[in-house]
Design a protein around this motif. Structure first.
Motif, PDB file in Angstrom:
ATOM      1  N   GLY A 162       0.951  -1.233   0.136  1.00  0.00           N
ATOM      2  CA  GLY A 162       0.080  -0.061   0.313  1.00  0.00           C
ATOM      3  C   GLY A 162       0.844   1.249   0.130  1.00  0.00           C
ATOM      4  O   GLY A 162       0.613   2.109  -0.824  1.00  0.00           O
ATOM      5  N   ILE A 163       1.829   1.429   0.763  1.00  0.00           N
ATOM      6  CA  ILE A 163       2.654   2.566   1.021  1.00  0.00           C
ATOM      7  C   ILE A 163       3.581   2.635  -0.343  1.00  0.00           C
ATOM      8  O   ILE A 163       4.092   3.856  -0.435  1.00  0.00           O
ATOM      9  CB  ILE A 163       3.376   2.593   2.303  1.00  0.00           C
ATOM     10  N   GLN A 164       3.968   1.715  -0.886  1.00  0.00           N
ATOM     11  CA  GLN A 164       5.220   1.621  -1.990  1.00  0.00           C
ATOM     12  C   GLN A 164       4.473   1.558  -3.309  1.00  0.00           C
ATOM     13  O   GLN A 164       5.265   2.140  -4.041  1.00  0.00           O
ATOM     14  CB  GLN A 164       6.157   0.514  -1.767  1.00  0.00           C
ATOM     15  N   ALA A 165       3.153   1.240  -3.573  1.00  0.00           N
ATOM     16  CA  ALA A 165       2.378   1.133  -4.770  1.00  0.00           C
ATOM     17  C   ALA A 165       2.289   2.418  -5.446  1.00  0.00           C
ATOM     18  O   ALA A 165       1.916   3.628  -4.428  1.00  0.00           O
ATOM     19  CB  ALA A 165       1.116   0.093  -4.694  1.00  0.00           C
ATOM     20  N   ASP A 166       2.291   2.356  -6.710  1.00  0.00           N
ATOM     21  CA  ASP A 166       2.171   3.870  -7.278  1.00  0.00           C
ATOM     22  C   ASP A 166       0.800   3.845  -7.480  1.00  0.00           C
ATOM     23  O   ASP A 166       0.007   3.421  -8.761  1.00  0.00           O
ATOM     24  CB  ASP A 166       2.731   3.639  -8.711  1.00  0.00           C
ATOM     25  N   ALA A 167       0.013   4.394  -6.626  1.00  0.00           N
ATOM     26  CA  ALA A 167      -1.556   4.685  -6.660  1.00  0.00           C
ATOM     27  C   ALA A 167      -1.877   6.050  -6.100  1.00  0.00           C
ATOM     28  O   ALA A 167      -1.145   6.571  -5.360  1.00  0.00           O
ATOM     29  CB  ALA A 167      -2.140   3.492  -6.123  1.00  0.00           C
ATOM     30  N   ASP A 168      -3.005   6.582  -6.552  1.00  0.00           N
ATOM     31  CA  ASP A 168      -3.359   7.813  -6.050  1.00  0.00           C
ATOM     32  C   ASP A 168      -4.093   7.783  -4.868  1.00  0.00           C
ATOM     33  O   ASP A 168      -3.756   8.677  -3.910  1.00  0.00           O
ATOM     34  CB  ASP A 168      -4.304   8.598  -7.104  1.00  0.00           C
ATOM     35  N   ILE A 169      -4.926   6.767  -4.867  1.00  0.00           N
ATOM     36  CA  ILE A 169      -5.774   6.681  -3.531  1.00  0.00           C
ATOM     37  C   ILE A 169      -5.712   5.149  -2.922  1.00  0.00           C
ATOM     38  O   ILE A 169      -5.687   4.656  -3.643  1.00  0.00           O
ATOM     39  CB  ILE A 169      -7.098   7.281  -3.541  1.00  0.00           C
ATOM     40  N   ILE A 170      -5.389   5.059  -1.584  1.00  0.00           N
ATOM     41  CA  ILE A 170      -5.581   3.820  -1.013  1.00  0.00           C
ATOM     42  C   ILE A 170      -6.798   3.706  -0.013  1.00  0.00           C
ATOM     43  O   ILE A 170      -7.243   4.505   0.739  1.00  0.00           O
ATOM     44  CB  ILE A 170      -4.396   3.672  -0.010  1.00  0.00           C
ATOM     45  N   VAL A 171      -7.747   2.465  -0.411  1.00  0.00           N
ATOM     46  CA  VAL A 171      -8.898   2.408   0.287  1.00  0.00           C
ATOM     47  C   VAL A 171      -8.636   1.012   1.055  1.00  0.00           C
ATOM     48  O   VAL A 171      -8.542  -0.004   0.353  1.00  0.00           O
ATOM     49  CB  VAL A 171     -10.181   2.159  -0.525  1.00  0.00           C
ATOM     50  N   PHE A 172      -8.738   1.100   2.602  1.00  0.00           N
ATOM     51  CA  PHE A 172      -8.475  -0.021   3.192  1.00  0.00           C
ATOM     52  C   PHE A 172      -9.831  -0.403   3.996  1.00  0.00           C
ATOM     53  O   PHE A 172     -10.375   0.333   4.292  1.00  0.00           O
ATOM     54  CB  PHE A 172      -7.213   0.434   4.356  1.00  0.00           C
ATOM     55  N   ALA A 173      -9.949  -1.753   3.725  1.00  0.00           N
ATOM     56  CA  ALA A 173     -11.129  -2.747   4.409  1.00  0.00           C
ATOM     57  C   ALA A 173     -10.565  -3.494   5.220  1.00  0.00           C
ATOM     58  O   ALA A 173     -10.054  -4.648   4.649  1.00  0.00           O
ATOM     59  CB  ALA A 173     -11.918  -3.189   3.165  1.00  0.00           C
ATOM     60  N   GLY A 174     -10.747  -3.578   6.648  1.00  0.00           N
ATOM     61  CA  GLY A 174     -10.302  -4.551   7.589  1.00  0.00           C
ATOM     62  C   GLY A 174     -11.483  -5.233   7.969  1.00  0.00           C
ATOM     63  O   GLY A 174     -12.341  -4.614   8.601  1.00  0.00           O
ATOM     64  N   MET A 175     -11.381  -6.582   8.078  1.00  0.00           N
ATOM     65  CA  MET A 175     -12.383  -7.379   8.699  1.00  0.00           C
ATOM     66  C   MET A 175     -12.312  -8.230   9.715  1.00  0.00           C
ATOM     67  O   MET A 175     -11.212  -9.162   9.477  1.00  0.00           O
ATOM     68  CB  MET A 175     -13.254  -8.070   7.322  1.00  0.00           C
ATOM     69  N   GLY A 176     -12.793  -8.017  10.918  1.00  0.00           N
ATOM     70  CA  GLY A 176     -12.315  -8.960  11.942  1.00  0.00           C
ATOM     71  C   GLY A 176     -11.035  -8.760  12.525  1.00  0.00           C
ATOM     72  O   GLY A 176     -10.334  -9.740  12.902  1.00  0.00           O
ATOM     73  N   LEU A 177     -10.710  -7.517  12.421  1.00  0.00           N
ATOM     74  CA  LEU A 177      -9.441  -7.137  12.860  1.00  0.00           C
ATOM     75  C   LEU A 177      -9.073  -7.065  14.349  1.00  0.00           C
ATOM     76  O   LEU A 177     -10.054  -6.828  15.179  1.00  0.00           O
ATOM     77  CB  LEU A 177      -8.872  -5.733  12.330  1.00  0.00           C
ATOM     78  N   THR A 178      -8.062  -7.532  14.892  1.00  0.00           N
ATOM     79  CA  THR A 178      -7.627  -7.210  16.352  1.00  0.00           C
ATOM     80  C   THR A 178      -7.165  -5.815  16.607  1.00  0.00           C
ATOM     81  O   THR A 178      -6.931  -5.119  15.356  1.00  0.00           O
ATOM     82  CB  THR A 178      -6.506  -8.241  16.746  1.00  0.00           C
ATOM     83  N   PHE A 179      -7.245  -5.374  17.772  1.00  0.00           N
ATOM     84  CA  PHE A 179      -6.778  -3.907  17.824  1.00  0.00           C
ATOM     85  C   PHE A 179      -5.445  -3.623  17.378  1.00  0.00           C
ATOM     86  O   PHE A 179      -5.059  -2.574  16.842  1.00  0.00           O
ATOM     87  CB  PHE A 179      -7.047  -3.451  19.286  1.00  0.00           C
ATOM     88  N   ASP A 180      -4.444  -4.695  17.699  1.00  0.00           N
ATOM     89  CA  ASP A 180      -3.133  -4.495  17.189  1.00  0.00           C
ATOM     90  C   ASP A 180      -3.021  -4.415  15.718  1.00  0.00           C
ATOM     91  O   ASP A 180      -2.090  -3.462  15.312  1.00  0.00           O
ATOM     92  CB  ASP A 180      -2.320  -5.780  17.826  1.00  0.00           C
ATOM     93  N   ASP A 181      -3.765  -5.210  15.029  1.00  0.00           N
ATOM     94  CA  ASP A 181      -3.776  -5.073  13.503  1.00  0.00           C
ATOM     95  C   ASP A 181      -4.312  -3.826  13.131  1.00  0.00           C
ATOM     96  O   ASP A 181      -3.511  -3.167  12.183  1.00  0.00           O
ATOM     97  CB  ASP A 181      -4.511  -6.261  12.989  1.00  0.00           C
ATOM     98  N   TYR A 182      -5.274  -3.411  13.635  1.00  0.00           N
ATOM     99  CA  TYR A 182      -5.620  -1.886  13.349  1.00  0.00           C
ATOM    100  C   TYR A 182      -4.933  -0.880  13.580  1.00  0.00           C
ATOM    101  O   TYR A 182      -4.343   0.003  12.765  1.00  0.00           O
ATOM    102  CB  TYR A 182      -7.090  -1.621  13.971  1.00  0.00           C
TER     103      TYR A 182
END
Length: 459
Positions: A162-182
């Motif tokens: 996500g941080i290194q890819a050549d893209a204009d916008i990053i849309v992140f969707a986290g499903m069932g994340l622990t707080f540490d992952d978030y």
């Protein structure tokens, strides 16, 4: 609006009530006698029997509650002001930022994309990860999962892309994340300076499973809006699709659906495909690229979730033992960019290195069985060691052209030009020793020509 009474059944997050003139997917609100209000959505119609999913869960809802249907499907806030913000899996701001209630909204889970508006993918997304850029290119508008198992650093890989890819916008969707992952994703996007062009939709493990089912639809609706209306190149990151499928299974059981395979519903394929097929390069506009994580219970690729995913997507990255396995990974769209959007030697270098690495694996087997090793085996073992250190190590970060040059250098250190079985013009142009020898030969020719000129002048 009419308020309907007489809830017939409450089963977990599923509510049943009789009503007429209701549409599939319509939004509703449940008003409890105690004043509590819960949003819900119509998920099944059988005559005048309406089944709703309650986003916040069915706990605490009374059969005496009233239901009000709102006459429109669920919508999510979408404008440039949502960039740099964090939302719940149901699309509500949870970061304490400014109010966005007056911002424009878009409908989620809308109709499928018109095939006429799709164009053939042709642009490379550079990630600076050699096992992706060199051997299994990520192509703009591609849909591709990361197949892995619990305990592997798949979230670290997803965030790094996500941080290194050549893209204009990053849309992140986290499903069932622990707080540490978030917190890891939030902190990584912040510290690496990409949070200002990122929007996060986060469903925690403690949140409702119904909300988990909404998260990918909300993220993809936002991504499509940015791509179509603003001509942005959007990268959608989703983790974990197995958690999403498990939520589908849980809701299906509550709705008394008959499971098909290992408890999953028979429409698992179509449900996943509807989400993955939102990836698109839009004619005259931007693009949506989808990269997901699919964890495989027991490293079993025949599990229903990865099995169905493999038929839908355009390849996969196989992450195990902290490496992206070149043999288990595949990008079906890489041929659209290799040699056209990249250097002419890209395909030859990648194929040759994989061929030699396969030979190195065989040589390692011979070595482990105490067989006698030939000179070629020794070369292959040396190449395998360098290949793992320079390309497969999880922390390697190198631009594609530099990785290709390093590939030529590695080949030159281990094999003679004749052993490469590559086109002679590529070897002369790019192989370090061959290029050096050609330059030396050219210098000798020039020197000899100058000597001949001197002799003629003397005569």
């Amino acid at each position: 609006m009419i308020e309907h009474t007489g809830i017939l059944e409450i089963n977990g997050d599923i509510i049943k009530i009789k009503a007429k003139g209701v549409r599939y997917g319509e939004l509703a609100t449940l008003n409890n006698p105690n004043g509590r209000t819960s949003p819900a959505q119509v998920i099944r119609l059988q005559g005048d029997l309406v089944t709703l999913q309650v986003f916040t869960g069915g706990q605490g809802i009374s059969t005496g509650a009233t239901v009000r249907f709102l006459g429109h499907p669920m919508e999510v806030i979408c404008s440039d002001n949502i960039l740099g913000r964090v939302f719940s899996g149901a699309g509500q701001p949870i970061d304490g930022g400014p109010d966005l209630s007056m911002e424009p909204q878009v409908e989620i889970a809308g109709p499928s994309i018109n095939p006429w508006m799709r164009v053939v993918p042709s642009n490379l997304i550079r990630t600076n990860i050699p096992m992706i850029d060199m051997f299994n290119c990520l192509v703009e508008s591609q849909k591709i999962p990361i197949f892995t198992v619990a305990g592997e650093p798949y979230n670290e890989l997803l965030a790094r892309i996500g941080i290194q890819a050549d893209a204009d916008i990053i849309v992140f969707a986290g499903m069932g994340l622990t707080f540490d992952d978030y917190h890891f994703f939030w902190n990584t996007f912040q510290s690496q300076g990409v949070f200002s062009r990122t929007v996060m939709f986060v469903n925690m493990a403690s949140d409702s499973v119904v909300e988990r089912l909404l998260t990918p639809d909300i993220a993809l609706a936002v991504a499509e809006r940015f791509a179509v209306e603003d001509s942005r190149r959007v990268l959608v990151l989703m983790t974990d699709m197995t958690a999403y499928a498990d939520a589908l299974k849980e809701v299906g059981i509550a709705m008394e659906q008959i499971p098909s395979n290992r408890g999953y519903m028979g429409d698992l394929y179509s449900t996943l495909a509807f989400r993955y097929e939102r990836a698109c390069d839009f004619k005259g506009a931007g693009s949506v690229t989808i990269l997901t994580v699919t964890t495989m219970p027991g490293d079993d690729v025949t599990h229903p979730v990865p099995d169905n995913t493999g038929f839908i997507t355009e390849g996969q990255f196989y992450l195990h033992d902290r490496i992206i396995d070149p043999f288990g990974s595949l990008s079906r769209l890489k041929q659209l960019v290799i040699g056209t959007k990249t250097r002419e030697d890209h395909g030859a270098v990648a194929n040759t290195m994989i061929r030699f690495f396969a030979g190195a694996k065989e040589a390692e087997k011979k070595q482990s069985l105490a067989f006698e090793l030939s000179d070629t085996d020794e070369k292959l073992l040396h190449f395998g060691k360098l290949f793992r250190e320079r390309f497969m190590d999880f922390n390697v970060n190198i631009a594609l052209d530099d990785a290709l040059n390093l590939g030529w250098k590695t080949l030159a250190e281990c094999f003679s030009p004749e052993e490469l079985l590559m086109k002679e013009d590529l070897i002369k142009k790019y192989l370090p020793r061959a290029a050096a020898a050609e330059d030396l030969e050219a210098e000798i020719t020039v020197a000899e020509a100058a000597k001949d000129v001197d002799l003629v002048e003397v005569r």
